[in-house]
Design a protein around this motif. Structure first.
Motif, PDB file in Angstrom:
ATOM      1  N   LEU A 197      41.771  39.932 -38.073  1.00 57.82           N
ATOM      2  CA  LEU A 197      42.390  39.007 -37.112  1.00 57.82           C
ATOM      3  C   LEU A 197      41.862  39.209 -35.690  1.00 57.82           C
ATOM      4  O   LEU A 197      42.613  39.154 -34.715  1.00 57.82           O
ATOM      5  CB  LEU A 197      43.923  39.116 -37.146  1.00 57.82           C
ATOM      6  CG  LEU A 197      44.593  39.034 -38.531  1.00 57.82           C
ATOM      7  CD1 LEU A 197      46.116  38.987 -38.379  1.00 57.82           C
ATOM      8  CD2 LEU A 197      44.135  37.828 -39.314  1.00 57.82           C
ATOM      9  N   ASN A 198      40.543  39.470 -35.624  1.00 56.05           N
ATOM     10  CA  ASN A 198      39.865  39.613 -34.329  1.00 56.05           C
ATOM     11  C   ASN A 198      40.409  40.762 -33.493  1.00 56.05           C
ATOM     12  O   ASN A 198      40.432  40.688 -32.247  1.00 56.05           O
ATOM     13  CB  ASN A 198      39.923  38.297 -33.521  1.00 56.05           C
ATOM     14  CG  ASN A 198      39.227  37.159 -34.234  1.00 56.05           C
ATOM     15  OD1 ASN A 198      38.186  37.356 -34.835  1.00 56.05           O
ATOM     16  ND2 ASN A 198      39.817  35.968 -34.183  1.00 56.05           N
ATOM     17  N   GLY A 201      39.825  31.446 -37.900  1.00 57.75           N
ATOM     18  CA  GLY A 201      40.855  31.958 -38.805  1.00 57.75           C
ATOM     19  C   GLY A 201      42.250  31.816 -38.217  1.00 57.75           C
ATOM     20  O   GLY A 201      42.509  30.925 -37.402  1.00 57.75           O
ATOM     21  N   LYS A 202      43.142  32.704 -38.614  1.00 57.91           N
ATOM     22  CA  LYS A 202      44.543  32.496 -38.220  1.00 57.91           C
ATOM     23  C   LYS A 202      44.942  33.204 -36.929  1.00 57.91           C
ATOM     24  O   LYS A 202      46.110  33.168 -36.545  1.00 57.91           O
ATOM     25  CB  LYS A 202      45.496  32.877 -39.357  1.00 57.91           C
ATOM     26  CG  LYS A 202      45.503  34.329 -39.756  1.00 57.91           C
ATOM     27  CD  LYS A 202      46.516  34.516 -40.903  1.00 57.91           C
ATOM     28  CE  LYS A 202      46.510  35.953 -41.389  1.00 57.91           C
ATOM     29  NZ  LYS A 202      47.417  36.181 -42.490  1.00 57.91           N
ATOM     30  N   ALA A 203      43.969  33.834 -36.292  1.00 55.00           N
ATOM     31  CA  ALA A 203      44.305  34.501 -35.027  1.00 55.00           C
ATOM     32  C   ALA A 203      43.352  34.090 -33.910  1.00 55.00           C
ATOM     33  O   ALA A 203      42.173  33.821 -34.153  1.00 55.00           O
ATOM     34  CB  ALA A 203      44.262  36.016 -35.203  1.00 55.00           C
ATOM     35  N   PHE A 204      43.888  34.068 -32.719  1.00 51.87           N
ATOM     36  CA  PHE A 204      43.052  34.063 -31.509  1.00 51.87           C
ATOM     37  C   PHE A 204      42.558  35.510 -31.404  1.00 51.87           C
ATOM     38  O   PHE A 204      41.411  35.787 -31.706  1.00 51.87           O
ATOM     39  CB  PHE A 204      43.925  33.633 -30.322  1.00 51.87           C
ATOM     40  CG  PHE A 204      43.225  33.610 -28.987  1.00 51.87           C
ATOM     41  CD1 PHE A 204      42.319  32.606 -28.676  1.00 51.87           C
ATOM     42  CD2 PHE A 204      43.485  34.582 -28.033  1.00 51.87           C
ATOM     43  CE1 PHE A 204      41.672  32.581 -27.430  1.00 51.87           C
ATOM     44  CE2 PHE A 204      42.854  34.561 -26.787  1.00 51.87           C
ATOM     45  CZ  PHE A 204      41.948  33.567 -26.490  1.00 51.87           C
ATOM     46  N   ILE A 205      43.449  36.424 -31.131  1.00 49.98           N
ATOM     47  CA  ILE A 205      43.193  37.877 -31.209  1.00 49.98           C
ATOM     48  C   ILE A 205      44.549  38.540 -31.457  1.00 49.98           C
ATOM     49  O   ILE A 205      45.496  38.316 -30.689  1.00 49.98           O
ATOM     50  CB  ILE A 205      42.593  38.425 -29.896  1.00 49.98           C
ATOM     51  CG1 ILE A 205      41.171  37.892 -29.668  1.00 49.98           C
ATOM     52  CG2 ILE A 205      42.614  39.951 -29.876  1.00 49.98           C
ATOM     53  CD1 ILE A 205      40.571  38.235 -28.309  1.00 49.98           C
ATOM     54  N   ASN A 229      44.439  29.354 -31.088  1.00 48.21           N
ATOM     55  CA  ASN A 229      44.534  28.749 -32.422  1.00 48.21           C
ATOM     56  C   ASN A 229      45.598  29.389 -33.297  1.00 48.21           C
ATOM     57  O   ASN A 229      46.079  28.770 -34.240  1.00 48.21           O
ATOM     58  CB  ASN A 229      43.174  28.876 -33.119  1.00 48.21           C
ATOM     59  CG  ASN A 229      42.656  30.307 -33.097  1.00 48.21           C
ATOM     60  OD1 ASN A 229      42.479  30.873 -32.015  1.00 48.21           O
ATOM     61  ND2 ASN A 229      42.451  30.893 -34.252  1.00 48.21           N
ATOM     62  N   GLY A 230      45.956  30.643 -33.028  1.00 44.81           N
ATOM     63  CA  GLY A 230      46.909  31.347 -33.900  1.00 44.81           C
ATOM     64  C   GLY A 230      47.525  32.514 -33.152  1.00 44.81           C
ATOM     65  O   GLY A 230      47.878  32.390 -31.984  1.00 44.81           O
ATOM     66  N   TYR A 231      47.583  33.673 -33.811  1.00 44.13           N
ATOM     67  CA  TYR A 231      48.194  34.840 -33.155  1.00 44.13           C
ATOM     68  C   TYR A 231      47.429  35.251 -31.886  1.00 44.13           C
ATOM     69  O   TYR A 231      46.211  35.459 -31.937  1.00 44.13           O
ATOM     70  CB  TYR A 231      48.199  36.038 -34.101  1.00 44.13           C
ATOM     71  CG  TYR A 231      49.145  35.900 -35.266  1.00 44.13           C
ATOM     72  CD1 TYR A 231      50.519  35.935 -35.071  1.00 44.13           C
ATOM     73  CD2 TYR A 231      48.656  35.761 -36.567  1.00 44.13           C
ATOM     74  CE1 TYR A 231      51.390  35.815 -36.147  1.00 44.13           C
ATOM     75  CE2 TYR A 231      49.522  35.637 -37.643  1.00 44.13           C
ATOM     76  CZ  TYR A 231      50.887  35.655 -37.433  1.00 44.13           C
ATOM     77  OH  TYR A 231      51.748  35.538 -38.489  1.00 44.13           O
ATOM     78  N   ALA A 232      48.145  35.368 -30.799  1.00 43.27           N
ATOM     79  CA  ALA A 232      47.597  35.979 -29.571  1.00 43.27           C
ATOM     80  C   ALA A 232      48.606  37.052 -29.189  1.00 43.27           C
ATOM     81  O   ALA A 232      49.623  36.776 -28.545  1.00 43.27           O
ATOM     82  CB  ALA A 232      47.445  34.942 -28.461  1.00 43.27           C
ATOM     83  N   LYS A 248      51.196  31.843 -32.106  1.00 44.93           N
ATOM     84  CA  LYS A 248      52.320  32.754 -31.844  1.00 44.93           C
ATOM     85  C   LYS A 248      51.835  33.788 -30.846  1.00 44.93           C
ATOM     86  O   LYS A 248      50.759  34.363 -31.019  1.00 44.93           O
ATOM     87  CB  LYS A 248      52.770  33.450 -33.126  1.00 44.93           C
ATOM     88  CG  LYS A 248      53.511  32.544 -34.078  1.00 44.93           C
ATOM     89  CD  LYS A 248      54.394  33.363 -35.007  1.00 44.93           C
ATOM     90  CE  LYS A 248      55.411  32.522 -35.756  1.00 44.93           C
ATOM     91  NZ  LYS A 248      54.838  31.350 -36.433  1.00 44.93           N
ATOM     92  N   MET A 249      52.639  33.994 -29.821  1.00 44.59           N
ATOM     93  CA  MET A 249      52.203  34.867 -28.733  1.00 44.59           C
ATOM     94  C   MET A 249      53.227  35.938 -28.436  1.00 44.59           C
ATOM     95  O   MET A 249      54.426  35.691 -28.554  1.00 44.59           O
ATOM     96  CB  MET A 249      51.999  34.028 -27.461  1.00 44.59           C
ATOM     97  CG  MET A 249      50.751  33.185 -27.490  1.00 44.59           C
ATOM     98  SD  MET A 249      50.924  31.674 -26.548  1.00 44.59           S
ATOM     99  CE  MET A 249      51.471  30.545 -27.813  1.00 44.59           C
TER     100      MET A 249
END
Ligand code: HXC
Length: 259
Positions: free
Chosen positions: A25-26, A58-62, A104-107, A128-129
């Motif tokens: 997830l980066n 994918g599902k995460a930013f980072i 785009n996704g989890y940050a 989600k942040m």
């Protein structure tokens, strides 16, 4: 251009850096931070780049700093990571061009810290942040405790940081953490449209506006207004000022800034 975990591409005057280490997830390892830094070098070296978009595959930013890598560290060795993370964030914040985070996704953790160093944040409905560091027994180490209160206010920042809770995109919008929320499939188009709207203007003026706004975060009002007046007047030494104002006076709609 392809740089293993970090993708770099240019579309017209817009550079896009995509975090592409999807297996974890980066997560920000030291090596990954270096690679992101190398992509930012390309942006800095290219005068034809007017805006930068950062996004994740994918599902995460980072999803934050690399917990596996951090686990073994002590107070001295974590300072290296922290300086790399903080340094990258300060670099992004001080880049002469606007930086847009397309979340785009989890940050989470270091991921949100990086997004908060960007000038504008657009979130996918799936984003989600949060800053969950206290749930790991630590706190943010790359500017999170400093930038979040400046963006959302102290009380909201304290609640987010003390609880470590994640906010979804709509909540993030309601507290001013992101500028807008869009469906996932519209995220990049929205970021590119925003970049294009910025790129139509005088780029020396845009960069100067960024410097002035950034200065407001560290100065009192009087100092800030003085700084603004000084850099405002310098713009009257540019060709862009004559082009922009002259075109208005001649009622010319179709003109290009020199930049
Ligand atoms: C290392 C990570 C990671 C991280 C995810 N992974 N986040 N590895 N560091 N920060 C890895 C997982 O271990 C897993 O590897 C793979 O990515 C997929 O993650 P899952 O957990 O299986 O996915 P999911 O169930 O969808 O949950 C997603 C998630 C969760 C909610 C984002 O992964 C999560 O909570 N991650 C940690 C988030 C976090 O605490 N971030 C803050 C870090 S501290 P495997 O090998 O099992 O497939 C920080 C401090 C900064 O950022 C301090 C600066 C000095």
């Amino acid at each position: 251009m392809f740089m293993s975990d970090v993708l770099y591409e240019k579309r017209g005057h817009t550079a896009i850096i995509t975090f592409n280490k999807t297996a974890d997830l980066n997560a920000l390892s030291e090596d990954f931070l270096q690679k992101i830094g190398e992509a930012v070098d390309l942006v800095e070296q290219d005068e034809e780049v007017y805006t930068l978009i950062l996004t994740g595959a994918g599902k995460a930013f980072i999803a934050g700093a690399d917990i596996k890598e951090m686990y073994e560290k002590d107070a001295d060795s974590i300072m290296v990571w922290s300086s790399l993370g903080s340094g990258l964030n300060l670099r992004l914040e001080n880049l002469k061009i606007p930086v847009i985070a397309a979340i785009n996704g989890y940050a989470l953790g270091g991921g949100l810290e990086l997004a908060m160093a960007c000038d504008i944040r657009i979130a996918s409905e799936k984003a989600k942040m949060g800053l969950p560091e206290v749930s790991l027994g630590v706190i943010c180490g790359a500017g999170g405790t400093q930038r979040l209160p400046r963006i959302v206010g102290e009380a909201v920042a304290k609640e987010m940081i003390f609880t470590g809770k994640k906010v979804n995109a709509e909540e993030a919008l309601s507290i001013g953490l992101v500028n807008r929320v869009v469906p996932p499939e519209k995220l990049m188009d929205t970021a590119l449209e925003l970049a294009a709207a910025i790129e139509r203007n005088g780029q020396i003026a845009v960069g100067t506006a960024k410097a002035a706004i950034n200065f407001s975060g560290t100065s009192d009002l009087e100092e800030g207004c003085l700084f603004e007046r000084e850099i405002f007047s310098k713009l009257f030494e540019t060709e862009d000022q004559k082009i922009g104002m002259g075109s208005f006076l001649r009622k010319e709609k179709d003109f290009k800034f020199k930049n």
